[in-house]
Design an enzyme around this catalytic site. Sequence first.
Site, mmCIF file in Angstrom:
data_model
loop_
_atom_site.group_PDB
_atom_site.id
_atom_site.type_symbol
_atom_site.label_atom_id
_atom_site.label_comp_id
_atom_site.label_asym_id
_atom_site.label_seq_id
_atom_site.Cartn_x
_atom_site.Cartn_y
_atom_site.Cartn_z
ATOM 1 N N TYR A 52 67.445 44.374 40.719
ATOM 2 C CA TYR A 52 66.605 43.200 40.483
ATOM 3 C C TYR A 52 66.214 43.068 39.014
ATOM 4 O O TYR A 52 65.785 44.015 38.367
ATOM 5 C CB TYR A 52 65.314 43.294 41.315
ATOM 6 C CG TYR A 52 64.340 42.188 40.996
ATOM 7 C CD1 TYR A 52 64.561 40.890 41.437
ATOM 8 C CD2 TYR A 52 63.211 42.436 40.205
ATOM 9 C CE1 TYR A 52 63.682 39.875 41.125
ATOM 10 C CE2 TYR A 52 62.325 41.418 39.874
ATOM 11 C CZ TYR A 52 62.569 40.138 40.339
ATOM 12 O OH TYR A 52 61.706 39.130 40.015
ATOM 13 N N HIS A 82 59.305 30.674 31.425
ATOM 14 C CA HIS A 82 58.033 31.123 31.990
ATOM 15 C C HIS A 82 56.851 30.877 31.054
ATOM 16 O O HIS A 82 55.706 31.122 31.433
ATOM 17 C CB HIS A 82 58.105 32.617 32.338
ATOM 18 C CG HIS A 82 58.876 32.905 33.590
ATOM 19 N ND1 HIS A 82 60.086 32.327 33.879
ATOM 20 C CD2 HIS A 82 58.606 33.720 34.646
ATOM 21 C CE1 HIS A 82 60.528 32.773 35.043
ATOM 22 N NE2 HIS A 82 59.641 33.615 35.528
ATOM 23 N N ASN A 194 56.302 41.252 33.140
ATOM 24 C CA ASN A 194 55.913 41.712 34.469
ATOM 25 C C ASN A 194 54.830 42.770 34.301
ATOM 26 O O ASN A 194 55.109 43.958 34.177
ATOM 27 C CB ASN A 194 57.130 42.298 35.169
ATOM 28 C CG ASN A 194 57.293 41.799 36.584
ATOM 29 O OD1 ASN A 194 57.949 42.422 37.394
ATOM 30 N ND2 ASN A 194 56.708 40.675 36.913
ATOM 31 N N TYR A 277 8.209 42.059 39.507
ATOM 32 C CA TYR A 277 9.465 42.805 39.639
ATOM 33 C C TYR A 277 10.316 42.772 38.373
ATOM 34 O O TYR A 277 11.015 43.731 38.056
ATOM 35 C CB TYR A 277 10.297 42.235 40.789
ATOM 36 C CG TYR A 277 9.765 42.506 42.174
ATOM 37 C CD1 TYR A 277 8.592 43.224 42.388
ATOM 38 C CD2 TYR A 277 10.448 42.023 43.286
ATOM 39 C CE1 TYR A 277 8.110 43.462 43.656
ATOM 40 C CE2 TYR A 277 9.980 42.256 44.577
ATOM 41 C CZ TYR A 277 8.805 42.969 44.751
ATOM 42 O OH TYR A 277 8.343 43.200 46.015
ATOM 43 N N ARG A 280 8.658 45.573 36.453
ATOM 44 C CA ARG A 280 8.530 46.838 37.163
ATOM 45 C C ARG A 280 9.890 47.382 37.629
ATOM 46 O O ARG A 280 10.095 48.588 37.708
ATOM 47 C CB ARG A 280 7.617 46.644 38.377
ATOM 48 C CG ARG A 280 7.171 47.931 39.008
ATOM 49 C CD ARG A 280 6.435 47.793 40.328
ATOM 50 N NE ARG A 280 5.911 46.492 40.664
ATOM 51 C CZ ARG A 280 5.671 46.115 41.922
ATOM 52 N NH1 ARG A 280 5.932 46.937 42.920
ATOM 53 N NH2 ARG A 280 5.175 44.924 42.181
ATOM 54 N N PHE A 326 52.756 45.157 39.549
ATOM 55 C CA PHE A 326 52.290 44.026 38.751
ATOM 56 C C PHE A 326 51.134 43.284 39.418
ATOM 57 O O PHE A 326 50.526 42.401 38.818
ATOM 58 C CB PHE A 326 53.433 43.027 38.541
ATOM 59 C CG PHE A 326 54.145 42.679 39.826
ATOM 60 C CD1 PHE A 326 53.538 41.918 40.805
ATOM 61 C CD2 PHE A 326 55.427 43.151 40.058
ATOM 62 C CE1 PHE A 326 54.179 41.615 41.993
ATOM 63 C CE2 PHE A 326 56.078 42.861 41.246
ATOM 64 C CZ PHE A 326 55.447 42.086 42.219
ATOM 65 N N GLU A 411 56.607 35.119 46.672
ATOM 66 C CA GLU A 411 55.405 35.750 46.122
ATOM 67 C C GLU A 411 54.209 35.100 46.810
ATOM 68 O O GLU A 411 53.596 34.165 46.303
ATOM 69 C CB GLU A 411 55.401 35.583 44.600
ATOM 70 C CG GLU A 411 56.608 36.293 43.984
ATOM 71 C CD GLU A 411 56.947 35.865 42.567
ATOM 72 O OE1 GLU A 411 56.153 35.097 41.985
ATOM 73 O OE2 GLU A 411 57.991 36.283 42.051
#
Length: 506
Positions: A52, A82, A194, A277, A280, A326, A411
């Site tokens: 791959y 990409h 990746n 609060y 404190r 990834f 994916e």
Amino acid sequence: MVILNGESLTLQEAYHVLFEKEGITASPEALARVISSRQAVEKIVAEKRIVYGITTGFGKFSDVLIDSRDVDALQTNLILSHACGVGDPFPEIVSRAMLLLRANALLKGYSGVRPIVIERLIQMVNTEIHPVVPQQGSLGASGDLAPLSHLAMTLMGEGEVFYQGTRVPAIQALAAEGIPPLTLEAKEGLALINGTQAMTAMGVITYLEAERLAYQSEGIAAITMEGLQGIIDAFDEDIHRVRGYKEQMDTAERVRGWLSGSELTTKQGEIRVQDAYSLRCIPQVHGASWQVLHYVKEKLEIEMNAASDNPLIFNGGSKVISGGNFHGQPIAFAMDFLKLGVAELANISERRIERLVNPQLNDLPPFLSPQPGLQSGAMIMQYAAASLVSENKTLAHPASVDSIPSSANQEDHVSMGTIAARHAHQIVGNARNVLAIEMICAMQAAEYRGRNMMAAKTASLLKEAREIVDSIDKDRIFSKDIEKMASWLKSTDFLPFLETRSSVNL
């Protein structure tokens, strides 16, 4: 010089590289692993094995075989196609962090790139050539594909970079430093994109800023304690010891350190029996945020030294496995958690601001005004703080609970970790502005009580802060004061005040 080996980079070392511009270099042992891994990739290509991303397409195209003559073109096409990021670029320091983290990850020796690829990343860090990387467009699984593609293409001489204070074409900056652009070869484009380096880089910067802000919040709260004549008993060591949280005990100890010798704090029963609060419970609330920070730090330092690309190469290439390192889920959770911890520092700070300005809750001048009625003083600063903490509540919604399938459902589950990291950074910025407002108000209140009665350490801090923002003697454009104070907080470390300064000339 920080030596990278892919195994032991720390946040402290990252701080030196990112904020102090310390140089980096690769360890010889790590480079030897890189060479061995690269030889495995070249053997895969020569033997025409089906692996791959080396001899196949990507994502849903993983079943498309690539001719050995096209394996280099495949990597170039990958980067260009990409590079789909949109929106404003990441801060320059974040893209510097991406370069650092990508180089460190590749030095682990499981990615199959040539040493020259890592050398280029290191050169860009050392010459301060920082890629222009759009912030939006990553799903946080399959790696930070879009952001890292914008980073990778600058190595090829494409895209833009920040260089010597300006935004210029990458090829121009590379030429100025005598760096030839790279032609990517088999596996290298995939190895560069990746990974989780965009979300982790954003996470590293956010964490480092948040850690500084957490320490500052304690010093600022201490001045508020003086301005409101807070009860010091609530910080007694025994109270926090019997609950058992180390972070709570540490916070109480640091606040006691800030307030040591103060004549403005009180004991229970002197003025009131108990504080609200927001005073404190400072150790309990701030301490819980420190627990968050410690969790985030642990996850970031693991991810900074992780092999997060795909596929990974083991045993000299005899074992090449496609997996899912990834996937950004660990960092997505950590960033969402960080959002909560920092947002709470702002929430409790805003409540302290209200106690400083509200005449129904204190005996100070209403809204700390020099002429109540004629001049509004800090009235609208509290509005601004309230707006910021409300915005943080929206940003704190977890990004990691969302997932949208991609690549034709190949994916089908993603982390949205980069969105979580970006929102965490926005929350830190908002929280810093809230704490800047508290600092302005707290100083005004403490001075009203009497600077000569303050603890030595808080008085020292106030003295330096007064060089940044003047006392409120009349109404003015307070947004400028908030901006100046926030900028000072971003660049100033409070720990030296706490650790070494024991006296001040008032």
